[in-house]
Design an enzyme around this catalytic site. Structure first.
Site, PDB file in Angstrom:
ATOM      1  N   LYS A  33     -21.443 -23.621 -74.379  1.00 31.85           N
ATOM      2  CA  LYS A  33     -21.694 -24.921 -73.959  1.00 31.85           C
ATOM      3  C   LYS A  33     -20.470 -24.228 -73.108  1.00 31.85           C
ATOM      4  O   LYS A  33     -20.976 -24.839 -71.549  1.00 31.85           O
ATOM      5  CB  LYS A  33     -21.053 -26.121 -74.705  1.00 31.85           C
ATOM      6  CG  LYS A  33     -21.709 -26.331 -75.804  1.00 31.85           C
ATOM      7  CD  LYS A  33     -20.788 -27.395 -76.553  1.00 31.85           C
ATOM      8  CE  LYS A  33     -19.557 -27.037 -77.031  1.00 31.85           C
ATOM      9  NZ  LYS A  33     -19.913 -26.211 -77.928  1.00 31.85           N
ATOM     10  N   ARG A 599     -12.724 -20.591 -84.891  1.00 31.08           N
ATOM     11  CA  ARG A 599     -12.669 -19.561 -83.640  1.00 31.08           C
ATOM     12  C   ARG A 599     -13.146 -17.859 -83.742  1.00 31.08           C
ATOM     13  O   ARG A 599     -12.541 -17.231 -83.021  1.00 31.08           O
ATOM     14  CB  ARG A 599     -11.336 -19.801 -83.641  1.00 31.08           C
ATOM     15  CG  ARG A 599     -10.534 -21.050 -82.969  1.00 31.08           C
ATOM     16  CD  ARG A 599     -10.977 -21.297 -81.561  1.00 31.08           C
ATOM     17  NE  ARG A 599     -12.360 -22.504 -82.355  1.00 31.08           N
ATOM     18  CZ  ARG A 599     -13.191 -22.562 -81.226  1.00 31.08           C
ATOM     19  NH1 ARG A 599     -13.531 -22.523 -80.282  1.00 31.08           N
ATOM     20  NH2 ARG A 599     -14.057 -23.865 -81.327  1.00 31.08           N
TER      21      ARG A 599
HETATM   22  P1  ATP Z   1     -16.827 -24.051 -78.364  1.00 32.30           P
HETATM   23  O1  ATP Z   1     -17.422 -24.872 -78.755  1.00 32.30           O
HETATM   24  O2  ATP Z   1     -15.447 -23.939 -79.421  1.00 32.30           O
HETATM   25  O3  ATP Z   1     -16.142 -24.558 -76.926  1.00 32.30           O
HETATM   26  P2  ATP Z   1     -18.411 -23.126 -76.568  1.00 32.30           P
HETATM   27  O4  ATP Z   1     -20.150 -23.776 -77.188  1.00 32.30           O
HETATM   28  O5  ATP Z   1     -18.289 -23.082 -75.817  1.00 32.30           O
HETATM   29  O6  ATP Z   1     -17.762 -22.931 -78.122  1.00 32.30           O
HETATM   30  P3  ATP Z   1     -19.041 -20.324 -75.520  1.00 32.30           P
HETATM   31  O7  ATP Z   1     -17.587 -20.136 -75.921  1.00 32.30           O
HETATM   32  O8  ATP Z   1     -19.456 -20.756 -74.374  1.00 32.30           O
HETATM   33  O9  ATP Z   1     -18.885 -21.145 -76.744  1.00 32.30           O
HETATM   34  O10 ATP Z   1     -19.782 -19.072 -76.597  1.00 32.30           O
HETATM   35  C1  ATP Z   1     -19.529 -18.389 -76.900  1.00 32.30           C
HETATM   36  C2  ATP Z   1     -19.432 -16.782 -77.772  1.00 32.30           C
HETATM   37  O11 ATP Z   1     -20.462 -16.781 -77.862  1.00 32.30           O
HETATM   38  C3  ATP Z   1     -18.728 -16.199 -76.402  1.00 32.30           C
HETATM   39  O12 ATP Z   1     -18.528 -14.951 -76.709  1.00 32.30           O
HETATM   40  C4  ATP Z   1     -20.016 -16.587 -75.176  1.00 32.30           C
HETATM   41  O13 ATP Z   1     -20.124 -15.119 -74.295  1.00 32.30           O
HETATM   42  C5  ATP Z   1     -21.240 -16.521 -76.390  1.00 32.30           C
HETATM   43  N1  ATP Z   1     -22.779 -16.257 -75.971  1.00 32.30           N
HETATM   44  C6  ATP Z   1     -22.109 -17.572 -75.923  1.00 32.30           C
HETATM   45  N2  ATP Z   1     -24.757 -17.092 -75.234  1.00 32.30           N
HETATM   46  C7  ATP Z   1     -25.036 -16.300 -75.402  1.00 32.30           C
HETATM   47  C8  ATP Z   1     -26.148 -15.688 -75.341  1.00 32.30           C
HETATM   48  N3  ATP Z   1     -26.959 -16.449 -74.840  1.00 32.30           N
HETATM   49  N4  ATP Z   1     -26.086 -14.497 -75.538  1.00 32.30           N
HETATM   50  C9  ATP Z   1     -25.133 -14.120 -76.119  1.00 32.30           C
HETATM   51  N5  ATP Z   1     -23.580 -14.688 -76.567  1.00 32.30           N
HETATM   52  C10 ATP Z   1     -23.914 -15.503 -75.967  1.00 32.30           C
HETATM   53 MG    MG Z   2     -16.346 -24.158 -74.923  1.00 33.77          MG
END
Ligand code: ATP
Ligand code: MG
Length: 716
Positions: A33, A599
């Site tokens: 996200k 995490r």
């Molecule tokens: P949270 O709910 O904990 O805030 P989030 O949904 O915001 O998590 P991110 O922090 O954006 O998730 O992404 C989680 C991890 O996955 C990060 O290290 C990010 O770089 C990696 N990531 C996200 N999308 C991809 C993708 N399409 N391919 C590879 N890695 C990815």
């Molecule tokens: Mg996030």
């Protein structure tokens, strides 16, 4: 330059490229996200749809804001200036400073912290002869905060929202408090958003100017916005409707601060035709960690529901470990030993975190980390800026910045001791009230008019002259030199240098650190605003450190290795949260557990102790019910023998202090049955309507049904 889009999966890419119109991305932990939001930001700029300052981006923590700034800079190939990017509070403060005259503040207004707020409320209550032992000022602060979270200034509080605190005087005190804040040229945290939203609501021309300014709005951690934040966003997004919010209902953990997960449902109503995107691949955690977290959160009933699959190519990985220990000292020792082992195997301290439920758990870990020479930082808590010497120094700095800051003046006028006693202070207060002027000015007049005598007069005159001099230094040589000079000449620093108590040296170091930290800011005002907003000690650059923080502070962050100590009933789930909010509270605790586990990228270890020192006494503790809710095939139990772990029949055993063995206790008839009348200290009389091992569902006569541990109630 478009290769940044290739780093996204198709759903993520669609969310980035759906630029116009309202968009809601609702997805589980680690599904990208934040990556979507950051990429979207860059995409908007790179495709020329808006200039950097025309995008409003809201993050949840200052750390996240920093990360987003870096990620955007990376994508754009260099730093960008003038971004409206930060936490709700930081953005609202910036907006408020531009229009503060509309609410009666001057642009150099001070932002008060909780400590100041409570002190101020106490003064107001005392002036009204209210018994502050019976009615805790902190309780009133909570009530006022809830009103502000809902976007309600005193004038808009109806009968439905009113409180019976202090026999119905809360609203009156709220009014007096707001008036007093204006006199002090100060605002509290809640005011930042309350005022910012009120200004937009009541000044269409200002609102229109922001509509022209912000072409796009981006919001991270949307599930934790409260009502006033939501109103503020809705006003700003009304015209263009180019708003993108990302969030996860399973990570809503701030309802105790007024956050309303219902804002997710409101979004679709307020922005008809909003697109909804779901992301289902988790790129962060190994498959077993993800499965364990998913299994746990499945126990919550109130969910919007979603599925999560591991998006990692290599779906293997170590199971989630669950370690049983005797007590918190052993727990800290075991964790710190593992940290050393990981480090020896090549992992960086930066990639390790210890996530605690409450601040009080930190000390045991801090001691161990210090003893073992492991570098660490305490993140998120207000620890550094909450230390007494730092708060004193900040009070000096606040006066330097803004002489009308009466709270700061009261704090330091006789610190170090200068012979300005209560009597002298009262004279100054009377003068201030009588002439409606700040204390600082009242002090000056009292000195000039000779209404103070002897030592009090002399040392006050000296202090005032000092401030004149330091202000001149500030104008001439800048805030860092002025601060150092002031701490020295006021006698404050010398007081600690001469102090022979063991903590004094540490305090001197902290004060030096404070002055050092100021150098990073362009002005005193900017520094003070930073302190008020951040309350977080940034780690020294360079050196890798283990992080120690609360679960609440960890949202949105990720680490290779995560330690989750203290999973015991009463501590986690936290008894107070459950007592106050029953099953809702329990579900929020479970979401917090979910946030904690998710995490972790590679390794996660939960631990629990069979005894724990609470307020100085050793108490037996029971493993957290969350441990039973983890899917057994995704976890590996380590540590004490299996018999130590929670069993359905454990009611028949007594935990025997710090010894590893368990002694059987004669089976005891259950004290409580459905239908029994019981009494609880806080909630009064009630009837047991459900029994689940040692937990009771109780319908209270004067409150709703709550789930409590049986040891907290008595047979009535
Ligand atoms: P949270 O709910 O904990 O805030 P989030 O949904 O915001 O998590 P991110 O922090 O954006 O998730 O992404 C989680 C991890 O996955 C990060 O290290 C990010 O770089 C990696 N990531 C996200 N999308 C991809 C993708 N399409 N391919 C590879 N890695 C990815
Ligand atoms: Mg996030």
């Amino acid at each position: 330059m478009s290769d940044y889009l290739d780093r996204l999966n198709p759903e993520q890419r669609a969310s980035v490229e759906t630029i116009d119109g309202p968009l809601l991305v609702l997805a589980g932990a680690g599904t990208g996200k934040t990556r979507v939001l950051t990429t979207r930001f860059a995409h908007i700029l790179l495709t020329g749809r808006a200039r950097p300052h025309q995008v409003l981006a809201v993050t949840f923590t200052n750390k996240a804001a920093k990360e987003m700034r870096e990620r955007v800079a990376d994508l754009l190939g260099g730093p960008v200036e003038g971004l409206w990017l930060g936490t709700f509070h930081a953005l609202a403060a910036r907006m408020l400073r531009r229009h503060c005259d509309l609410v009666g503040l001057k642009s150099d207004f001070t932002i008060l912290d909780a400590d100041d707020q409570v002190r101020l409320l106490k003064q107001l209550m005392e002036a009204r002869h209210l018994d502050t032992k019976r009615w805790a000022p902190a309780g009133l602060m909570g009530i006022i905060q809830r009103w502000k979270d809902k976007g309600l200034p005193p004038a808009r509080i109806g009968a439905a929202e009113d409180s019976d605190y202090a026999d119905g005087k809360a609203l009156d005190l709220y009014r007096a408090y707001q008036a007093r804040l204006l006199e002090l040229n100060a605002a509290d945290f809640g005011d930042l958003l309350l005022f910012a939203a009120e200004i937009l609501r009541t000044h269409p021309e200002i609102l229109a100017s922001y509509h022209r300014l912000f072409r796009y709005i981006l919001v991270d951690e949307y599930q934790d916005t409260n009502l006033v934040q939501y109103y503020w966003l809705r006003l700003l997004a009304q015209a263009e409707k180019n708003i993108c919010c990302v969030g996860d209902d399973d990570q809503s953990i701030y309802s105790w601060r007024g956050a309303e997960v219902e804002n997710i449902l409101r979004f679709e109503k307020d922005f008809p035709g909003a697109k909804l995107v779901r992301l289902e691949r988790n790129y962060r955690s190994t498959a077993p960690i993800l499965a364990a977290a998913s299994g746990l959160i499945a126990h919550n009933a109130g969910r919007l529901g979603k599925t999560l699959q591991s998006g990692k190519k290599d779906a293997s990985g170590e199971k989630l470990q669950v370690l049983a220990v005797n007590d918190q000292d052993q727990e800290a020792r075991e964790v710190v030993e593992r940290i050393a082992r990981y480090r020896n195997a090549g992992d960086s301290y930066d990639q390790m975190v210890i996530l605690v439920r409450t601040g009080a758990q930190m000390r045991a870990f801090e001691e161990r980390l210090i003893l073992s020479g492991t570098p660490y930082r305490v993140v998120g808590g207000a620890r550094f800026y909450e230390r007494a010497e730092i708060r004193d120094a900040l009070a000096y700095l606040r006066i330097l910045n803004q002489p009308a800051d009466d709270l700061a003046f009261e704090r330091i006028v006789n610190l170090p001791r200068r012979g300005i006693g209560d009597g002298a202070l009262q004279t100054l207060r009377d003068g201030a009230r009588g002439q409606s002027i700040p204390l600082f000015l009242s002090a000056r007049r009292a000195v000039d008019a000779g209404s103070l005598k002897g030592k009090a007069r002399d040392s006050l005159a000296k202090l005032l002259l000092g401030f004149d001099r330091w202000r001149a230094t500030l104008a001439r040589d800048g805030h860092v030199i002025a601060a150092a000079e002031m701490l020295d000449e006021s006698g404050y620093m010398p007081m600690w240098l001469e102090d022979k108590t063991p903590e004094a040296a540490g305090r001197v170091d902290n004060l030096k650190e404070l002055v050092r930290a100021m150098a990073e800011f362009e002005s005193l005002g900017a520094f003070l605003e930073h302190v008020a907003l951040v309350m977080e000690r940034d780690a020294a650059e360079g050196e890798a450190r283990v992080s120690l923080m609360t679960l609440h502070a960890a949202k949105g962050l990720e680490f290779d290795i995560v330690f989750l100590p203290g999973w015991e009933e009463g501590l986690f789930p936290n008894q107070r949260a459950v007592d106050e909010n029953g099953n809702k509270g329990l579900e929020e605790e479970r979401r917090l557990a979910y946030v904690g586990i998710t995490r972790a990228r590679k390794h996660a270890m939960i631990s629990y102790a069979s005894t724990r020192r609470i307020y100085g006494t050793m108490q037996d503790s029971v493993p957290s019910q969350f441990l039973d809710e983890l899917p057994e095939d995704q976890i590996e139990r380590i540590g004490l023998p299996r018999v130590q772990q929670r069993q359905p029949w454990r009611d028949d055993f007594a935990w025997s202090g710090s010894v590893a063995a368990v002694a059987p206790r004669a089976p005891q008839a259950r004290k409580f049955k459905v239908g029994a009348r019981v009494f609880h200290q806080k909630f009064g009389m009630g009837t047991v309507v459900g029994v689940d091992h040692d937990k009771l569902d109780i319908a209270f006569d004067h409150s709703d049904t709550k789930r409590l541990m049986d040891r907290f109630v008595e047979v009535a």
